[in-house]
Design an enzyme around this catalytic site. Structure first.
Site, PDB file in Angstrom:
ATOM      1  N   GLY A 229       0.817  -1.206   0.000  1.00 24.47           N
ATOM      2  CA  GLY A 229       0.000   0.000   0.000  1.00 24.47           C
ATOM      3  C   GLY A 229       0.848   1.252   0.000  1.00 24.47           C
TER       4      GLY A 229
ATOM      5  N   ASP B 133      -5.827   2.952   8.393  1.00 22.90           N
ATOM      6  CA  ASP B 133      -7.235   2.579   8.519  1.00 22.90           C
ATOM      7  C   ASP B 133      -7.447   1.077   8.652  1.00 22.90           C
ATOM      8  OD1 ASP B 133      -7.809   5.223   8.273  1.00 22.90           O
ATOM      9  OD2 ASP B 133      -8.498   5.135   6.203  1.00 22.90           O
TER      10      ASP B 133
ATOM     11  N   VAL C 192      -1.398  -7.547  -4.691  1.00 21.55           N
ATOM     12  CA  VAL C 192      -1.039  -8.614  -3.756  1.00 21.55           C
ATOM     13  C   VAL C 192      -2.238  -9.536  -3.578  1.00 21.55           C
ATOM     14  CG1 VAL C 192      -0.374  -9.126  -1.380  1.00 21.55           C
ATOM     15  CG2 VAL C 192       0.677  -7.201  -2.579  1.00 21.55           C
TER      16      VAL C 192
ATOM     17  N   GLU D 299     -18.686  17.565   2.443  1.00 20.10           N
ATOM     18  CA  GLU D 299     -17.887  18.403   1.550  1.00 20.10           C
ATOM     19  C   GLU D 299     -18.353  18.288   0.104  1.00 20.10           C
ATOM     20  OE1 GLU D 299     -13.870  18.487   4.331  1.00 20.10           O
ATOM     21  OE2 GLU D 299     -13.876  17.258   2.522  1.00 20.10           O
TER      22      GLU D 299
ATOM     23  N   GLY E 161      -0.294   4.448   0.414  1.00 23.49           N
ATOM     24  CA  GLY E 161      -1.055   5.561   0.952  1.00 23.49           C
ATOM     25  C   GLY E 161      -0.257   6.347   1.971  1.00 23.49           C
ATOM     26  N   PHE E 162      -0.958   7.075   2.844  1.00 18.05           N
ATOM     27  CA  PHE E 162      -0.279   7.921   3.831  1.00 18.05           C
ATOM     28  C   PHE E 162       0.641   7.106   4.736  1.00 18.05           C
ATOM     29  CE2 PHE E 162      -4.095  10.552   2.955  1.00 18.05           C
ATOM     30  CZ  PHE E 162      -3.453  11.719   2.580  1.00 18.05           C
ATOM     31  N   GLY E 163       0.160   5.957   5.210  1.00 19.04           N
ATOM     32  CA  GLY E 163       0.963   5.147   6.110  1.00 19.04           C
ATOM     33  C   GLY E 163       2.176   4.552   5.430  1.00 19.04           C
TER      34      GLY E 163
END
Length: 447
Positions: A23, A312, A92, A183, A25-27
């Site tokens: 992944g 998450d 994966v 939003e 993403g942010f992490g």
């Protein structure tokens, strides 16, 4: 055409500890950046070749930004200074703890440590019909699909004489009153007021309905009740219709049915009602709960000291967060950076340090000069000050100087001109079973 069995991961052997990150993403990105050096071989897998700034995804969907303004190629983030870093755009398929291997569609790779940072996927709560016809908003291709759907709806409504059919094209139902739903509703209301009347001078956009549906008794349930109430006032002020304590029972692409029997015709239902963890096969059922991996205070998946989960997808319980950390960017960023430090401690045979989340607050924007913010020390802001704070935070956390510059210039342009600058249907979106849409494409020669 190249066959899958002709491909290989082509990652060199190493004597260093190999960290496989699943992944980007942010992490995953923040973990990999902190592992920069000569101590590890870092291998990152992701289905996409870019890191996306998902808090601004709704602006791509509403034609406020182009996709490349909120995305950065993963390879660009890790230049030559990141020694022994290897990215592969691949899916994966499983993790095998017994053999300590990660399987992909093009081959397997062994690991010393594996970090699952796959984030979430939409949760339709088992309703396959809604899954088939609703528009999710979790990835850039989905945002582009929604953008095409919105713009096509306006184009078709402008050419239809049947008032009932025209109204169904101008009814937009957003399911989920969290930050994404709020939003998005605010952005559509801004378009209705400032943009669309100029593009379609012959249409009466006072009849365009934006309906926000939330199953609980208030919008923005994770935020402070004061912020929720202020958000509700803002939404009602800009003409968003709220349906609280309401659930969607079914949707067939044209008719929305709510529990209780109420119905409304709409060609666009946007699903922002819930997410579940994007899990990977291979770990036993007891390693997860409610779609997230159970982790200890060191982000180790329970029962597997060499398998970690961050962001998450990780469920880390504590006295302050009995249901895990909130599903926003900050826990993933902080866990990624903290885990890098602990991986260094492991190879140095030092004791691990538990993760402690620093809550920097929550923000949500509801159109021009309207926003809410819950900040540390029980500080709550709303209105223009919160709106400026929202703008600053989102520019600050965008990755890449070019992206910061592009987004900021777009926002400045929009502030002074009331224009959304990218109202282009790049690729028409038509459902495979939408015969009316296919006929429209054929009749009006839209390719």
């Amino acid at each position: 055409m190249i066959q899958v069995n002709e491909l290989t991961l082509n990652i060199p052997d190493t004597k260093k500890p190999r960290v496989v990150i699943i992944g980007g993403g942010f992490g995953g990105v923040n973990l990999a950046k902190k592992l920069k050096g000569k101590d590890f071989q870092v291998v990152m897998f992701d289905r996409h070749n870019y890191h996306g700034f998902w808090p601004l995804l709704y602006q791509v969907a509403t034609a406020g930004l182009e996709p490349d303004a909120i995305a950065e190629p993963l390879r660009k983030l890790f230049d030559k200074e990141y020694e022994d870093f290897h990215f592969r755009q691949v899916r994966v398929t499983s993790i095998n703890p017994a053999t300590k291997t990660v399987s992909t569609i093009v081959g397997d790779i062994s690991y010393d440590f594996v970090v699952i940072a796959t984030g979430t996927k939409p949760n339709y709560f088992g309703n396959e019909q809604i899954k088939k016809y609703a528009f999710p908003l979790k990835q850039i291709p989905e945002a582009l699909n929604l953008r095409s759907q919105l713009l096509q709806s306006f184009e078709q409504a402008n050419m239809i004489n049947d008032p009932e059919l025209r109204q169904s094209l101008l009814n937009f139902v957003i399911v989920g009153g969290g930050p994404t739903g709020v939003e998005l509703a605010g952005a559509l209301a801004e378009m209705r007021r400032h943009v669309l009347p100029n593009d379609y001078p012959g249409m009466d956009f006072s009849k365009m309905k934006i309906i926000l549906v939330e199953g609980m008794d208030r919008v923005l349930p994770p935020m402070d009740p004061k912020s929720s109430q202020k958000t509700r006032e803002y939404l009602e002020e800009i003409g968003v219709e709220l349906k609280l304590n309401t659930l969607v029972e079914s949707y067939d692409g044209q008719l929305v049915t709510f529990k209780g029997g109420e119905q409304i015709r709409s060609h666009t239902l946007i699903w922002a009602a819930g997410v579940s963890g994007a899990q990977i096969p291979g770990l036993p059922p007891e390693a997860s709960e409610r779609g997230r991996y159970l982790v200890n205070l060191y982000n180790q998946v329970v029962g597997f000291p060499d398998i970690f989960a961050i962001g998450d997808i990780a469920l880390m319980r504590s006295e302050k967060y009995p249901n895990g950390h909130p599903g926003v960017a900050q826990p993933a960023i902080q866990q990624g950076r903290h885990l890098a430090k602990n991986l260094y401690r492991i190879i140095r045979k030092e004791p691990l340090e538990p993760f402690e989340y620093f809550d920097k607050g929550s923000l949500a924007i509801i159109g021009r000069n309207r926003a809410v913010a819950d900040l540390p020390k029980n500080l709550h802001l709303s209105g223009f000050i919160a709106w400026v704070a929202w703008l600053f935070v989102h520019i600050y956390y965008l990755i890449g100087f070019r992206n910061k510059l592009v987004v900021l210039s777009n926002w400045i342009y929009k502030f002074f001109t009331y224009e959304n600058g990218t109202r282009i249907i790049i690729r028409p979106f038509i459902r495979k079973d939408d015969l009316a849409g296919q006929e429209f494409i054929k009749k009006y020669d839209v390719d």
